[in-house]
Design a protein around this motif. Structure first.
Motif, short mmCIF file in Angstrom:
data_model
loop_
_atom_site.label_atom_id
_atom_site.label_comp_id
_atom_site.label_asym_id
_atom_site.label_seq_id
_atom_site.Cartn_x
_atom_site.Cartn_y
_atom_site.Cartn_z
N TYR D 27 0.87 -1.17 0.00
CA TYR D 27 0.00 0.00 0.00
C TYR D 27 0.91 1.22 0.00
N PRO D 28 0.52 2.28 -0.75
CA PRO D 28 1.42 3.43 -0.84
C PRO D 28 1.64 4.12 0.51
N ILE D 29 2.83 4.48 0.77
CA ILE D 29 3.14 5.42 1.85
C ILE D 29 4.57 5.91 1.65
N SER D 55 -5.20 -1.55 2.15
CA SER D 55 -4.61 -0.95 3.35
C SER D 55 -3.42 -1.80 3.74
N GLU D 56 -2.67 -1.30 4.71
CA GLU D 56 -1.55 -2.09 5.22
C GLU D 56 -2.05 -3.33 5.93
N THR D 57 -3.17 -3.18 6.62
CA THR D 57 -3.76 -4.32 7.31
C THR D 57 -4.09 -5.41 6.30
N THR F 24 -8.09 21.18 -8.00
CA THR F 24 -9.44 21.57 -7.61
C THR F 24 -9.76 21.34 -6.14
N HIS F 25 -8.85 20.74 -5.40
CA HIS F 25 -9.03 20.73 -3.94
C HIS F 25 -9.34 22.15 -3.45
N GLY F 26 -8.63 23.11 -4.06
CA GLY F 26 -8.82 24.50 -3.63
C GLY F 26 -10.26 24.97 -3.84
N GLY F 52 -4.05 12.72 2.90
CA GLY F 52 -4.08 12.82 1.45
C GLY F 52 -3.53 14.22 1.17
N CYS F 53 -3.64 14.67 -0.05
CA CYS F 53 -3.14 16.01 -0.31
C CYS F 53 -3.79 17.04 0.61
N SER F 54 -5.01 16.75 1.05
CA SER F 54 -5.71 17.71 1.89
C SER F 54 -5.38 17.56 3.37
N GLY F 94 -10.13 12.06 0.70
CA GLY F 94 -9.80 11.68 -0.68
C GLY F 94 -10.27 10.27 -0.99
N ASP F 95 -10.08 9.87 -2.22
CA ASP F 95 -10.58 8.56 -2.64
C ASP F 95 -9.71 7.42 -2.13
N GLY F 96 -8.41 7.67 -1.96
CA GLY F 96 -7.60 6.64 -1.33
C GLY F 96 -8.02 6.49 0.12
N ASP F 97 -8.20 7.62 0.75
CA ASP F 97 -8.56 7.63 2.16
C ASP F 97 -9.91 6.98 2.40
N LEU F 98 -10.89 7.38 1.64
CA LEU F 98 -12.27 6.95 1.92
C LEU F 98 -12.63 5.64 1.25
N ASN F 122 -13.11 12.76 -5.06
CA ASN F 122 -12.70 11.67 -5.94
C ASN F 122 -11.88 12.23 -7.10
N ASN F 123 -10.57 12.04 -7.00
CA ASN F 123 -9.72 12.46 -8.11
C ASN F 123 -9.05 11.27 -8.79
N ALA F 124 -9.60 10.10 -8.54
CA ALA F 124 -9.22 8.89 -9.28
C ALA F 124 -7.74 8.55 -9.14
N ILE F 125 -7.15 8.98 -8.04
CA ILE F 125 -5.72 8.70 -7.87
C ILE F 125 -5.29 9.02 -6.44
N TYR F 126 -4.16 8.48 -6.05
CA TYR F 126 -3.51 8.90 -4.82
C TYR F 126 -2.63 10.09 -5.16
N GLY F 127 -3.10 11.29 -4.84
CA GLY F 127 -2.32 12.47 -5.19
C GLY F 127 -1.08 12.59 -4.33
N MET F 128 -1.29 12.62 -3.05
CA MET F 128 -0.20 12.98 -2.14
C MET F 128 1.01 12.07 -2.24
N THR F 129 0.79 10.78 -2.41
CA THR F 129 1.92 9.85 -2.40
C THR F 129 2.55 9.71 -3.78
C1 LIG Z 1 -1.65 4.34 7.49
C2 LIG Z 1 -1.16 5.14 6.35
N1 LIG Z 1 -1.01 4.56 5.18
C3 LIG Z 1 -0.57 5.24 4.12
C4 LIG Z 1 -0.26 6.55 4.24
C5 LIG Z 1 0.29 7.30 3.05
N2 LIG Z 1 -0.68 8.12 2.35
C6 LIG Z 1 -0.71 9.42 2.54
S1 LIG Z 1 -1.86 10.17 1.60
C7 LIG Z 1 -2.31 8.71 0.90
C8 LIG Z 1 -3.36 8.61 -0.15
C9 LIG Z 1 -3.88 9.85 -0.63
O1 LIG Z 1 -4.79 9.66 -1.65
P1 LIG Z 1 -6.23 10.27 -1.59
O2 LIG Z 1 -6.90 9.87 -0.32
O3 LIG Z 1 -6.91 9.88 -2.83
O4 LIG Z 1 -6.02 11.84 -1.50
P2 LIG Z 1 -5.43 12.79 -2.60
O5 LIG Z 1 -4.02 13.01 -2.25
O6 LIG Z 1 -5.61 12.15 -3.92
O7 LIG Z 1 -6.25 14.03 -2.45
C10 LIG Z 1 -1.56 7.69 1.41
C11 LIG Z 1 -1.72 6.31 0.98
C12 LIG Z 1 -0.41 7.14 5.50
N3 LIG Z 1 -0.10 8.40 5.73
N4 LIG Z 1 -0.87 6.41 6.53
#
Ligand SMILES: Cc1ncc(C[n+]2csc(CCOP(=O)(O)OP(=O)(O)O)c2C)c(N)n1
Ligand SMILES: Cc1ncc(C[n+]2csc(CCOP(=O)(O)OP(=O)(O)O)c2C)c(N)n1
Ligand code: SF4
Ligand code: SF4
Ligand code: SF4
Ligand code: SF4
Ligand code: SF4
Ligand code: SF4
Ligand SMILES: [Mg+2]
Ligand SMILES: [Mg+2]
Lengths: 249, 76, 177, 355, 355, 249, 177, 76
Positions: D27-29, D55-57, F24-26, F52-54, F94-98, F122-129
């Motif tokens: 999982y990305p981190i 998730s990591e879990t 567009t988060h802004g 996430g980015c936010s 974010g979409d990764g988060d939720l 929902n931006n269809a991607i993990y932005g922050m990572t």
């Molecule tokens: C437990 C844990 N796993 C992974 C991460 C790394 N991480 C930070 S932001 C993120 C995903 C962000 O994607 P998203 O929720 O879609 O938000 P976006 O950046 O696209 O707005 C991840 C995996 C973390 N901080 N904590």
């Protein structure tokens, strides 16, 4: 030559279960085992036991088995299925396991369209830990953590997993069946069979929710418990096929 | 006469009465006299000859207590 | 003074409640007491048991896995399971109504009580545990029959009919040995 | 193959593949994203499987499932992500499943920061999952060693049927160095006796489980596990001993901080300071035997990018024969050579005064 | 109020309510189910809130949310459930949120068994979450003390703005003992300066967070946290010292095993054996100062229901002045007094031989 | 007296965001802040920032805030909302988060019918990572963990959260909106407003999914990224109100 | 011999690639080398930088947070950020095209290269990093222009047009100081 | 003539061009000559008088760069 009208399945070991008298987990075990036998896949099947009353199901299914941590059976199934894509892999999960702690894992596995079969035993309670409220406990149902009955204002209305699962595009098959009567049990077997046939045919993620009794947790005699399924559960959890075939884009 | 002949694995039975509740011809009962090895009062069949071989009992039994052989329908 | 008591039987026989009543009685006479159920059994509806220790000193482990002073066996499996742990000179109260096993009793005091029969006769099979309590009061100095009556009354204060039955049960149990 | 300029994260992935690891669940981190990204790219080319877990879990539980096959399986994550894996790691240990977990630690606690840190020493070496279990932890200091230890980790995992961790930090994961990827040959280990494959023509079912409801059986299991751990303690300690023969002050440092420390030791040696280093390579088992022969040691400095975690192992190792203190920077900051050198010199002069 | 016969789990709940805890978030797991069940029954009567969380992970994060209000909040769980909380606990520590976590340990690793165990000592005292943080851990030995320490835990949590753990085992949770519920009065602590309530007429927003992206800021935060932990180490050690003045052999035991040990010590004392006990009540900070005055000690026995975890703290405490070994049973088994006494006598005779 | 046609909202602090140009988060931040201002609840609101980015959104919303761990914002929101049932609590995820790590928490909070508002970006991607595949990444979409494009045979088809959420009985309101044009943005605001009004009126769990761009993650210039939302995302994620009003038993 | 090089600029200026090319060159002449990007910056599209250390001895920390030997500043913010860390006698290569800040250069060697302009003139602004590489080859003994040519060729083997531009860029950069 | 008068917080601008893309009268552009304090080429307005006050630009700007006052419509 004598013929059997009903014979024990070799999909189960001979071990006697630890379930309470009248617990329908036993019926569901048998149905799954019979299906595995009917499809002639007992020896290529890997069962994933979850944490709940069925935690020891690996002693009953006559297959290789993995005991998964609470809620994570779909992730464990993913792991082994990706190694052995040609083996039959199924999870056997309770409602606490699947619809509470394991919500992320079940939905994500369905989302990936893992080619596995999920047997979801909905008995509207946490059986193993002594009768706490499950996400599927009915409104008004008294449990040890909802002593005055489930209050939808505090705990919400019960989750309907079939309805949710059928909204996931990569899911192939979703069906809800019951164990409250011989007829229902026979219908349940049809659904379970379909779910395993899908897997064998590489059609993907199949999900069968089975309404099951927990007479001990409900505080009812076993026969009354089956009536409770029929009279109380089915109206909130309608039986039927919820999905048959993936959503294509 | 019996269309089905029950083979009952008495010591597996937990006396839950599910089979009893679904037998259409009401020929099953608990054996209130003799407990089985597990201490349960197990199911027993009262009138074997009346069995219609519907298999309801076996289908609902959670504990693989019951197998059912085809009865001698020739004589039926 | 330390009494290590194990009470064991089927799930529905009220063995845990009996243990709690004994504990409450010990409290009343300012003794230290611990109560612990065996919670390990996975099998539901199987056997249940609890251990009660009464002492005038601080109590160490609440678990009684050896040196039982008093065993109350409400059914046969329980007797089998625990009788070997009763120490020399210890006592065993046996629910004779449903136990007819034979066991090595050379160095123990055996008290046979037809608890289930008495309870049935009185009118409620659920009183069997209270019958046994009566018997227990006879053999344990610190546990007094009138005290038992008081505690049982408190415990069942909401269930009047049961209360009267229980008094009877206590008395009959006391008389039975 | 010759040397290639590689990123730490890529070394992890490439070495795992070299070791025959065909299954990766992650999982990305940050700062370890390049590991799953590498695997996503490379594994399919090798007929392997990459799954981005939810998730990591989930990832550690996928590892649990895949490792049940007896095949080589890996996951990787960073600090909070490793925390989420603790239950799963305890399960792997309990069920005796070989697998490799790569932990790339960043600064904490909580979400903390994404910069480099060694504040997950306790997390790695003391578990955090439940029960009596241990996880061998390897801490390489450069990318060549990283490549070797990743392969070694798989071997040790297989040998003892136990999860093994490779612990690096953001710096090692992000940096590049010339690396020669060399496949290390280890004895073959057969898992057919226990692995879950579908029964096929076996008579007995294979079962992977960590549940033992009968106390005596669990106790026996615990003793069996402990025996393994004892064996690991006896056989698998790894450390580098650097310039310790005559050292009056011994620095103990692993991973990135040992790199800095080595330079400082060289610098100070040039000035005639009698300083040396023990570099634990296995953090568990901690290399206690490396401390057995420090004839001149008067002071021990545990140097970590943390507020002081390894230091308690160093104190245990010292047997209270000389003072032990901690030195480090945290939060993503790294100490410079001059900071470390002045710390060493201060400690040195204290020792001199006490003499 | 007078004494009541209470179950350990109920004592936990009732004492928390006595301490003003109105918010409980938990998830079922044996052997601590009676805690959430008690809270589900009792909290609504006090206008409090009980939420059955969807998992232990969710429960600790609900705690994180609720604790942000500055109110008193609790969760409870058992071994694998505590493992799942590790990330959340690290977050609570990082964000400096006071809260109480009750850990009722059962036998592990993995799913293990549901019987009593003390094999979660490392899990409790070494974290398992990420980063440099600490959690004070209290280990009562009887239910009266349990009642006191639950209340004390809330106070310490508030005082230091840090999560605090109460660690018991299945035995203490399941047993009954006479308990007098006495509300302990502590100094009031005001959280208005930081708690999240909605801004209202404040000028500045209150923010709860554990993220510090700038290394220097995180480093400063780490130092601040460490300062708190030092203070806790200095002020909050708790131990009972029993019959140690002339003891040649000192048993170290906490919780349930200390109960057994006490009986054995009494038994042996009657026979003239010079044995005593240090009973750590705070496991972190470990009561090192209790070991400072053991004039006659020749041997130390760390007695735990584990394969040996606390023993390494005992070795640290011993400063290698006398041998330290571990004794215990595991898997849900408990040692008997005679087992312990024979172990003590064996060690005693070893010591005598060495003399 | 001069009148403003468009004025900055005091629902935001003056702090400049760390978002990439054109992210567009802004916009979504501003919409939420404007709604809080319109409803006059800025000072009684508690924002839950996710990972996430936010993650730093607590610096931008002019409210008390709690930064939650990855995926657990709904649980954190539950905790604080149960303490302050009269304050306005929302999560921003974010979409990764939720839709990945936080699936259990979002569905369980919805299942309980928590009276909170969820802003789902929902931006269809993990932005922050750095641009990994999200559960919502489109089929064929290239990301750093799906370098050849998302393959539905391996990763399944993208999850549709609105469709799932609307199957949960205790959920009050579910809507999907977008940020790809001024019109869409104005419509998004209507949905967000409704979601907060519901909370204020104690109507319960409200969920707004907002299609958002991640031009960096998608490798497109900002203006192109908006076009990609319009041309690619909306057809798979149809806009509209999915649910308005709880299911009663 | 140890050279601590920091290369810094905007996100799109190819500073990380330049660092990697330098590292590859060092490898070719059998020197030890480490490369590390700064990955801490949360701001995307902001500045980027990497540190390269070249040495004939084992390299300790790959991070260069003091004692820079050579700073390559591709834009003004980078110059500002790092120039204070350049040690006495160190060198600074400044992308003069877009930097006209004034800074304290008393104890350093300053090399001004109109990298962006040259790159634009050659035909591709993305070559600016290679222009600077040319200059770097002039001031670092171990880094030879022909070696640079070889490595650059390898690195860009798939992009032919770029390759020719890059050769030109290298040459122009080398000439520029 | 202008129905809207833009107030541009130049130094907040990140030059993303979203506003430019949605202005119906195409009067916005980047200022290619002068970077702002953050180093971006910020948005500038080419023909303020042509603004129809539709607010599209402000609505889509992710960075609160733009406020818009009512233009002097009396003179319109
Ligand atoms: C437990 C844990 N796993 C992974 C991460 C790394 N991480 C930070 S932001 C993120 C995903 C962000 O994607 P998203 O929720 O879609 O938000 P976006 O950046 O696209 O707005 C991840 C995996 C973390 N901080 N904590
Ligand atoms: C991480 C974790 N949390 C909690 C538990 C305790 N636990 C065991 S079974 C169970 C729930 C069982 O309920 P369900 O899944 O509905 O199965 P049932 O017993 O009703 O068949 C729980 C919470 C556990 N073993 N591990
Ligand atoms: S507790 Fe309920 S679910 Fe579990 S075995 Fe008994 S009846 Fe079945
Ligand atoms: S087979 Fe049918 S008729 Fe025969 S005993 Fe069973 S239920 Fe009754
Ligand atoms: S259903 Fe089966 S277990 Fe139950 S009483 Fe009948 S035979 Fe016995
Ligand atoms: S990475 Fe994507 S989501 Fe994150 S700030 Fe940049 S454009 Fe926005
Ligand atoms: S308000 Fe409308 S017309 Fe005026 S500049 Fe903005 S987008 Fe253009
Ligand atoms: S939309 Fe805003 S940030 Fe983007 S260019 Fe226009 S004014 Fe600048
Ligand atoms: Mg259930
Ligand atoms: Mg996203």
């Amino acid at each position: 030559m004598t013929d059997f009208l009903f014979q024990k399945t070799n999909g189960l070991t001979d071990k006697q279960t630890h379930y309470c008298p009248g617990c329908t987990h036993g019926i569901i075990h048998r149905l799954v085992a019979e299906v595995l036998e009917d499809l002639n896949v007992v020896e290529e099947t890997i069962a994933i036991a979850s944490v709940g009353c069925s935690v020891l199901s690996y002693e009953y299914f006559n297959t290789d088995s993995i005991q998964a941590s609470h809620g994570r059976a779909p992730a464990v199934a993913t792991g082994i299925k990706r190694v052995f894509p040609n083996q039959i892999v199924f999870t056997y999960q309770g409602d606490g396991d699947l619809a509470s702690i394991g919500l992320a894992e079940i939905i994500a596995a369905a989302g990936r369209g893992e080619n596995i079969t999920v047997i979801f035993v909905n008995n509207a309670i946490y059986g193993m830990t002594g009768g706490q409220m499950a996400p599927t406990s009915l409104v008004g149902q008294k449990t040890s953590t909802s002593p005055l009955g489930r209050n939808p204002l505090l705990a919400g209305m019960p989750l309907k997993m079939c309805e949710i699962m059928s909204q996931i595009p990569s899911v192939e098959y979703v069906s809800r069946v019951s164990t409250h009567s011989p007829l229902a049990i026979r219908q349940a077997k049809v659904a379970i069979k379909k779910a395993f046939e899908n897997q064998r045919a590489n059609r993907g993620f199949s999900f069968v929710e089975i309404l099951s009794s927990c007479n001990i947790g409900w505080g009812l005699p076993p026969v009354e418990a089956l009536k409770w399924i029929e009279s109380r559960m089915i109206s909130y959890y309608p039986l039927g096929v919820y999905k048959d075939g993936k959503d294509l884009e | 006469m019996a269309r089905g002949v029950l083979i009952i694995d008495r010591n597996r039975c937990k006396g839950c009465e599910l089979c009893i509740s679904v037998c259409p011809v009401k020929i099953l009962s608990l054996d209130y006299e003799n407990a089985n090895i597990k201490g349960y009062q197990p199911m027993k069949i009262l009138s074997p000859e009346k069995c219609i071989g519907c298999c309801n009992c076996a289908v609902i039994c959670p504990d693989q207590v019951i197998e059912i052989m085809k009865g001698d329908t020739n004589h039926g | 003074m330390e009494r290590r008591i194990v009470i064991a039987g089927f799930g529905g026989q009220g063995v845990l409640t009996l243990g709690q009543i004994v504990s409450l009685m010990a409290m009343e006479v300012d003794l230290n007491v611990t109560w612990i159920p065996s919670y390990g059994a996975e099998m539901r509806g199987g056997t249940a048991n609890c251990a009660v220790i009464i002492s005038d000193k601080k109590i160490g482990s609440p678990i009684v896995n050896d040196k039982i002073d008093i065993l109350i066996a409400m059914n046969a499996p329980s007797l089998q399971k625990f009788v070997g742990l009763v120490q020399t000179g210890g006592s065993v109260i046996v629910n004779k109504s449903i136990i007819n096993s034979i066991f090595d009793n050379a160095d123990k005091f055996i008290y046979e009580v037809n608890a289930t029969d008495i309870a049935l006769r009185i009118g409620d099979i659920r009183c069997a545990n209270i019958v046994v309590l009566g018997a227990l009061c006879k053999i344990v100095n610190e546990l007094d029959l009138s005290l038992a009556k008081r505690i049982v009354a408190k415990k069942f204060v909401k269930k009047c009919e049961l209360l009267k039955l229980n008094e009877l049960a206590l008395f009959e149990g006391f008389q039975s040995i | 193959m010759g040397k290639e300029l590689m990123k730490g994260s890529e070394v992890v992935g490439a070495s795992a593949i070299l070791a025959g690891c065909n299954y990766f669940f992650g999982y990305p981190i940050t700062p370890q994203n390049e590991i799953p990204e590498f695997m996503a790219r490379e594994l399919p080319l090798n007929n392997g499987v990459f799954v981005q877990a939810e998730s990591e879990t989930a990832a550690i539980n996928m590892v649990y499932g895949a490792a049940s096959s007896g095949r080589r399986v890996m996951t990787s994550s960073s600090s909070p992500g490793i925390a989420l894996k603790q239950e799963g790691i305890s399960y792997c240990a309990g069920a005796q499943l070989p697998c490799v977990i790569v932990s790339v630690s960043r600064a904490g606690p909580g979400l903390g920061g994404i910069l480099t840190s060694q504040a997950d020493y306790n997390q790695a070496t003391r578990g955090g999952g439940n029960g009596d279990y241990n996880v061998p932890v390897y801490a390489p200091a450069d990318l060549q060693e990283l490549s070797e230890l990743v392969q070694h980790a798989f071997y040790v995992a297989d040998k003892y049927r136990n999860p093994v961790m490779v612990l690096i930090d953001g710096t090692l994961a992000q940096m590049m160095e010339p690396v020669e990827l060399i496949k290390i040959t280890y004895p073959e280990i057969d898992h057919m006796q226990w692995s879950v494959t579908g029964r096929k023509d076996r008579k007995n079912n294979h079962i992977i489980s960590s549940i033992y409801l009968v106390a005596d059986e669990l106790e026996q299991h615990n003793h069996w596990l402990s025996k393994k751990y004892e064996q690991i303690v006896n056989l698998e300690e790894k450390a580098e001993i650097y310039q310790c023969e005559d050292a009056e002050i011994v620095v103990v440092a692993y991973g990135t901080s040992s790199r800095i420390a080595r330079t400082s030791i060289d610098n100070l040696r040039e000035k005639g300071v009698r300083v040396g280093m023990i570099r634990p390579i296995s953090l568990w088992p901690f290399p206690f035997s490396a401390f057995e022969n420090l004839p001149c040691c008067k002071y021990c400095l545990s140097v970590e990018l943390s507020m002081g975690q390894m230091v308690s192992d160093v104190i245990l190792a010292s047997k209270f024969k000389y003072p032990v203190t901690h030195f480090g920077r945290v939060g993503g900051n790294m100490f410079t050579n001059s900071e470390l050198e002045s710390e060493i010199l201060t400690r040195m002069s204290e020792v001199a005064t006490n003499d």
